[in-house]
Scaffold this motif. Sequence first.
Motif, PDB file in Angstrom:
ATOM      1  N   GLU A  29     -34.936  13.571 -13.011  1.00 52.43           N
ATOM      2  CA  GLU A  29     -33.610  14.104 -13.293  1.00 52.43           C
ATOM      3  C   GLU A  29     -32.602  12.966 -13.421  1.00 52.43           C
ATOM      4  OE1 GLU A  29     -32.285  17.545 -11.104  1.00 52.43           O
ATOM      5  OE2 GLU A  29     -34.302  17.806 -10.265  1.00 52.43           O
ATOM      6  N   PRO A  30     -31.510  13.185 -14.177  1.00 50.48           N
ATOM      7  CA  PRO A  30     -30.493  12.141 -14.326  1.00 50.48           C
ATOM      8  C   PRO A  30     -29.977  11.667 -12.962  1.00 50.48           C
ATOM      9  CG  PRO A  30     -30.111  13.897 -15.902  1.00 50.48           C
ATOM     10  CD  PRO A  30     -31.195  14.377 -14.989  1.00 50.48           C
ATOM     11  N   GLY A  31     -29.858  10.363 -12.829  1.00 44.44           N
ATOM     12  CA  GLY A  31     -29.322   9.785 -11.607  1.00 44.44           C
ATOM     13  C   GLY A  31     -30.257   9.787 -10.418  1.00 44.44           C
ATOM     14  N   SER A  32     -31.507  10.225 -10.610  1.00 43.86           N
ATOM     15  CA  SER A  32     -32.398  10.380  -9.457  1.00 43.86           C
ATOM     16  C   SER A  32     -33.143   9.111  -9.071  1.00 43.86           C
ATOM     17  CB  SER A  32     -33.409  11.501  -9.714  1.00 43.86           C
ATOM     18  OG  SER A  32     -34.258  11.190 -10.804  1.00 43.86           O
ATOM     19  N   ILE A  33     -33.152   8.094  -9.935  1.00 43.86           N
ATOM     20  CA  ILE A  33     -33.781   6.829  -9.547  1.00 43.86           C
ATOM     21  C   ILE A  33     -32.788   6.092  -8.665  1.00 43.86           C
ATOM     22  CG2 ILE A  33     -34.815   4.677 -10.314  1.00 43.86           C
ATOM     23  CD1 ILE A  33     -36.416   7.199 -11.004  1.00 43.86           C
ATOM     24  N   ARG A  34     -33.062   6.121  -7.377  1.00 34.74           N
ATOM     25  CA  ARG A  34     -32.125   5.556  -6.413  1.00 34.74           C
ATOM     26  C   ARG A  34     -32.419   4.098  -6.101  1.00 34.74           C
ATOM     27  NH1 ARG A  34     -29.320   9.190  -3.381  1.00 34.74           N
ATOM     28  NH2 ARG A  34     -28.152   7.314  -2.805  1.00 34.74           N
ATOM     29  N   VAL A  35     -33.651   3.658  -6.389  1.00 31.58           N
ATOM     30  CA  VAL A  35     -34.044   2.291  -6.044  1.00 31.58           C
ATOM     31  C   VAL A  35     -34.793   1.658  -7.213  1.00 31.58           C
ATOM     32  CG1 VAL A  35     -35.551   0.883  -4.578  1.00 31.58           C
ATOM     33  CG2 VAL A  35     -34.178   2.706  -3.558  1.00 31.58           C
ATOM     34  N   LEU A  36     -34.414   0.436  -7.541  1.00 27.63           N
ATOM     35  CA  LEU A  36     -35.192  -0.427  -8.430  1.00 27.63           C
ATOM     36  C   LEU A  36     -35.570  -1.655  -7.636  1.00 27.63           C
ATOM     37  CD1 LEU A  36     -36.332  -1.533 -11.136  1.00 27.63           C
ATOM     38  CD2 LEU A  36     -34.024  -2.403 -11.617  1.00 27.63           C
ATOM     39  N   LYS A  78     -29.754  22.083  -5.006  1.00 26.01           N
ATOM     40  CA  LYS A  78     -30.394  21.027  -4.230  1.00 26.01           C
ATOM     41  C   LYS A  78     -30.300  19.693  -4.949  1.00 26.01           C
ATOM     42  CE  LYS A  78     -34.304  21.660  -2.336  1.00 26.01           C
ATOM     43  NZ  LYS A  78     -35.741  21.970  -2.119  1.00 26.01           N
ATOM     44  N   ASP A  79     -30.151  18.632  -4.154  1.00 26.76           N
ATOM     45  CA  ASP A  79     -30.184  17.301  -4.739  1.00 26.76           C
ATOM     46  C   ASP A  79     -31.588  16.997  -5.238  1.00 26.76           C
ATOM     47  OD1 ASP A  79     -27.519  16.836  -4.132  1.00 26.76           O
ATOM     48  OD2 ASP A  79     -27.981  15.947  -2.174  1.00 26.76           O
ATOM     49  N   PRO A  80     -31.695  16.253  -6.343  1.00 25.34           N
ATOM     50  CA  PRO A  80     -33.028  15.912  -6.841  1.00 25.34           C
ATOM     51  C   PRO A  80     -33.758  14.990  -5.866  1.00 25.34           C
ATOM     52  CG  PRO A  80     -31.347  14.664  -8.020  1.00 25.34           C
ATOM     53  CD  PRO A  80     -30.627  15.675  -7.176  1.00 25.34           C
TER      54      PRO A  80
END
Length: 267
Positions: free
Chosen positions: A85-92, A2-4
């Motif tokens: 998880e790595p890469g899971s912050i999609r928005v700043l 599953k995607d984080p």
Amino acid sequence: MKDPVPGALILGASSGFGEAAALAFAEAGYDIYGVHLDRRAGLARVAEIKARIVEGGRRARFFNGNAASAKKRDRVLDEISGAAEPGSIRVLLHSLAFGTLRPFVDDDGAGMSPEQMNMTLDVMAHTLVYWTQGLLARGLMGEGGRVFAMTSSGGDRVIPSYGAVSAAKAALESHCRQLALELATRGITVNAIRAGVTDTPALRKIPGAEHMIDEAAAQNPHGRLGTPGDVARCMVALAAAGTDWMTGNTIRVDGGEDFVGSRPPAE
């Protein structure tokens, strides 16, 4: 596999655009990491925001401190790195509104100090670069990432006592363009969001805010003032897949307010 769960890091999450964005992204399925600077009196509001996010089934981790402090920034990002998880912050989202509102030159010839000017530019513009660097260095944001920064029409207009903030907004938009260039090959977009006049705590600190509110409400084609929620919902849409070719822009999210000239006085 599953995607984080996607995460959104909101700078200035306890009021105004930051608060609205935290709630809107949480409703859209994002875990929320919020950075804010509040005294004890403001913490009850933060607790309410966190409770609403958790009640909706999402995770809410908020950090109270100066977002312009390098030590605080590293501490927050390290904690997020341990939880996400790595890469899971999609928005700043950069929505920091803390600067000096005073003339460059007072009646006695003095006015804005170098310390006040530098602080305003650092908090309201340069921190966008430093937080972006921190996310990338820790592998928290990758392809599909979206970076947004709240700007205003004050970035290219003259408003009394707004000079340092105006300079910060102009710099912020420039930083967005430069980051868009540098992050394009990583699949990360960077855009400045130019809201119209919106009744927020930050706006209320500007001299003449009441007049600005009345004028904007009168000339907006929708017949009302925009709200932080209006802007937040647009950002959620812009964060969706399929918008990766939109980057380096200053995007008006104001209900058409900016292109309408001042109305003539009533006879």
